[in-house]
Enzyme design. Structure first.
Site, PDB file in Angstrom:
ATOM      1  N   SER A 155       9.220  68.323  52.783  1.00 28.58           N
ATOM      2  CA  SER A 155       9.909  68.803  51.188  1.00 28.58           C
ATOM      3  C   SER A 155      10.841  69.193  50.859  1.00 28.58           C
ATOM      4  CB  SER A 155       9.101  70.694  50.867  1.00 28.58           C
ATOM      5  OG  SER A 155       9.700  71.797  50.077  1.00 28.58           O
ATOM      6  N   HIS A 236      12.810  71.286  34.916  1.00 32.27           N
ATOM      7  CA  HIS A 236      14.128  71.120  33.845  1.00 32.27           C
ATOM      8  C   HIS A 236      14.840  70.193  33.041  1.00 32.27           C
ATOM      9  CE1 HIS A 236      15.652  75.631  35.502  1.00 32.27           C
ATOM     10  NE2 HIS A 236      14.619  75.141  36.548  1.00 32.27           N
ATOM     11  N   THR A 264       7.277  72.676  32.864  1.00 30.35           N
ATOM     12  CA  THR A 264       6.597  73.901  32.118  1.00 30.35           C
ATOM     13  C   THR A 264       6.716  73.846  30.547  1.00 30.35           C
ATOM     14  OG1 THR A 264       7.421  76.884  32.075  1.00 30.35           O
ATOM     15  CG2 THR A 264       9.550  74.337  32.199  1.00 30.35           C
ATOM     16  N   LYS A 267      10.718  75.833  28.802  1.00 29.21           N
ATOM     17  CA  LYS A 267      12.548  75.762  29.241  1.00 29.21           C
ATOM     18  C   LYS A 267      12.633  75.015  27.839  1.00 29.21           C
ATOM     19  CE  LYS A 267      12.286  76.835  34.491  1.00 29.21           C
ATOM     20  NZ  LYS A 267      12.676  78.138  33.876  1.00 29.21           N
ATOM     21  N   THR A 297      -6.836  85.113  33.279  1.00 30.24           N
ATOM     22  CA  THR A 297      -6.986  84.965  31.930  1.00 30.24           C
ATOM     23  C   THR A 297      -6.101  83.653  32.290  1.00 30.24           C
ATOM     24  OG1 THR A 297      -7.306  86.962  31.847  1.00 30.24           O
ATOM     25  CG2 THR A 297      -6.963  86.083  30.030  1.00 30.24           C
ATOM     26  N   THR A 382      19.735  83.462  45.284  1.00 31.26           N
ATOM     27  CA  THR A 382      19.178  82.167  44.232  1.00 31.26           C
ATOM     28  C   THR A 382      20.255  80.875  44.616  1.00 31.26           C
ATOM     29  OG1 THR A 382      18.528  83.313  42.755  1.00 31.26           O
ATOM     30  CG2 THR A 382      19.297  81.693  41.853  1.00 31.26           C
TER      31      THR A 382
HETATM   32  N1  PMP Z   1      10.175  75.371  39.499  1.00 30.06           N
HETATM   33  C1  PMP Z   1      11.894  75.557  39.411  1.00 30.06           C
HETATM   34  C2  PMP Z   1      12.174  74.282  39.324  1.00 30.06           C
HETATM   35  C3  PMP Z   1      12.652  76.476  38.937  1.00 30.06           C
HETATM   36  O1  PMP Z   1      13.587  76.226  38.397  1.00 30.06           O
HETATM   37  C4  PMP Z   1      11.178  77.699  37.970  1.00 30.06           C
HETATM   38  C5  PMP Z   1      11.809  78.490  36.908  1.00 30.06           C
HETATM   39  N2  PMP Z   1      12.589  78.748  36.630  1.00 30.06           N
HETATM   40  C6  PMP Z   1       9.312  77.054  38.036  1.00 30.06           C
HETATM   41  C7  PMP Z   1       9.678  75.893  38.582  1.00 30.06           C
HETATM   42  C8  PMP Z   1       8.747  78.064  37.595  1.00 30.06           C
HETATM   43  O2  PMP Z   1       8.171  77.781  36.188  1.00 30.06           O
HETATM   44  P1  PMP Z   1       8.359  79.073  35.283  1.00 30.06           P
HETATM   45  O3  PMP Z   1       9.438  79.581  34.716  1.00 30.06           O
HETATM   46  O4  PMP Z   1       7.415  78.487  34.317  1.00 30.06           O
HETATM   47  O5  PMP Z   1       7.315  80.088  35.793  1.00 30.06           O
END
Ligand code: PMP
Length: 428
Positions: A155, A236, A264, A267, A297, A382
């Site tokens: 990882s 992203h 996702t 974004k 759900t 973060t």
């Molecule tokens: N992976 C990465 C690298 C992210 O930055 C994020 C959310 N910021 C996610 C997954 C999660 O995606 P979601 O916002 O659709 O839950």
């Protein structure tokens, strides 16, 4: 009715929360959410703070238009009429909610159509939707890594919290963390692992906080050499990179070498939801066994229909991708000309280093209150302490005039607050 408070004030957890919050405040990491109303006709040029602000919200003059500089709806697709109208049509056709889990009455034709569309986008046999990108990572990784005994997950050190949650939640597997985007370190660790162990390399394409991009081809070459599978988070990148917005793996022509591509819909596609795409046996296995897929759900059909409309549109419209990168280049040129420090990245993300949580918060507050520009301070946890920053995401609809205003405001605030000094340290 009266608001009830803790009825066991003496409980240790109540005191624990109080102390934890005091610590967070003292470190300047207390988070205030600024409610922003999204106006379909103007977003993402402008957003308007709600007039009935809660007391803890930073004061923002009523009815003032705010330019949003930190949206993850990178292309502004969330308010494109083709997307919002698809949602409205689906509400009329399918109702407001899904009505159940995917297995129990919750699958609509739009769910399966979107899964097929996403599989096609990434050139994979199948796709699977999850409640969010977070859940897709957490559920997929945890399920895969508990499927057979002896998995080793390699990882990247800077992987997103959702991947870490899945990896940590996989009891029985072991984890090897490799240095961020460091192929030499990854190879050394792969070489040191037992030859016959089942290996999975989990990494991202665009790392959202630093804005750097992984060497996907190099990682896949190592995966082949050491017999590892690859799991790539393109959260992203989808929508923005590649001829059809299939992400960096599509741009680099290596999507076929990645075993599982995760993304996702929230974004670049501007809606909501997460997904994976992979070979049909892997997707089927997750569909039938992943707890985070089964026991929740299904996404509302209107959300899925909006996402489907967005994906189809974004695939077609190359101009949206050209436009965002032109805007990012223009913004960087303006920052450079004004001597404002920023971290150069190979992506669409423009981090402005600040290097201190309180200064970062202050800078963000001043931009909002004095200039009507919304930016999010990015603080620990973060990003590591000392690397606090504003993370700007110029989009297709940020005009030159808006950029000039941002550059002028940053120039003034960085000087006034001595922030330039902190930034210079952070850049070094
Ligand atoms: N992976 C990465 C690298 C992210 O930055 C994020 C959310 N910021 C996610 C997954 C999660 O995606 P979601 O916002 O659709 O839950």
């Amino acid at each position: 009715p009266a608001v009830s408070s803790n009825h066991v004030d003496g409980h240790p957890f109540f005191r624990f929360c109080q102390t934890a919050l005091e610590d967070i405040r003292a470190q300047g990491r207390y988070r205030q959410f600024t409610p922003l109303a999204r106006l379909a006709d103007r977003y993402p040029l402008y957003e308007q703070p709600e007039t009935e602000a809660t007391p803890s919200t930073p004061a923002c003059p009523e009815d003032r238009e705010v330019v949003v500089w930190s949206s993850n709806d990178y292309l502004g697709m969330g308010v494109e009429p083709v997307v919002t109208e698809a949602a409205i049509r689906a509400i009329h056709e399918h109702g407001a909610g899904a009505g159940g889990t995917r297995n129990i009455a919750g699958t609509s034709p739009v769910h399966t159509a979107l899964e097929a569309e996403l599989a096609d986008l990434h050139g994979k046999e199948a796709g699977l939707l999850f409640g969010s990108g977070y859940v897709s990572n957490q559920a997929s990784l945890q399920t895969i890594l508990t499927s057979m005994p002896g998995w080793i997950c390699f990882s990247d050190r800077l992987n997103h919290a959702s991947m870490i949650a899945g990896i940590k939640g996989a009891r029985g597997s072991s984890t090897v963390i490799f240095e961020h985007n460091d192929l030499a370190d990854l190879e050394a660790r792969l070489a040191a692992a037992p030859k016959d162990a089942s290996k999975l390399i989990a990494f991202e394409s665009v790392y959202s906080m630093d804005g750097d991009i992984a060497d996907i081809a190099g990682t896949c070459a190592l995966a082949r050499k050491y017999g590892a599978m690859t799991y790539l988070d393109e959260v992203h990148a989808v929508g923005l990179y590649g001829a059809q917005g299939g992400g960096v793996s599509q741009r680099d022509g290596v999507a076929d070498q990645v075993d599982i591509i995760e993304g996702t819909l929230a974004k670049g596609f501007g809606v909501h939801g997460g997904y994976i795409t992979a070979s049909s046996n892997i997707v089927e296995y997750l569909r039938l066994t992943a707890s985070g897929f089964i026991f929740t759900t299904a996404l509302p059909p209107a959300v899925v229909a909006a996402a489907l409309a967005s994906v189809k549109q974004v695939r077609k419209d190359n101009w949206r991708r050209e436009r965002i990168f032109e805007r990012v280049d223009t913004f960087r040129a303006k920052l450079r000309a004004a001597g404002i420090p920023f971290n150069m990245t190979p992506s669409h993300i423009v981090p402005i280093p600040v290097g201190d949580a309180r200064r970062c918060r202050e800078l963000s507050d001043r931009l909002l209150n004095d200039y009507g520009m919304y930016t999010t301070p990015i603080n620990y946890p973060t990003v590591p302490r000392g690397t606090e920053r504003l993370r700007l995401t110029p989009g297709p609809r940020h005009t030159d005039a808006m950029m000039d205003e941002m550059v002028a405001a940053l120039g003034k605030l960085l000087r006034v607050n001595d922030l330039a000094e902190a930034s210079a340290v952070a850049m070094a």
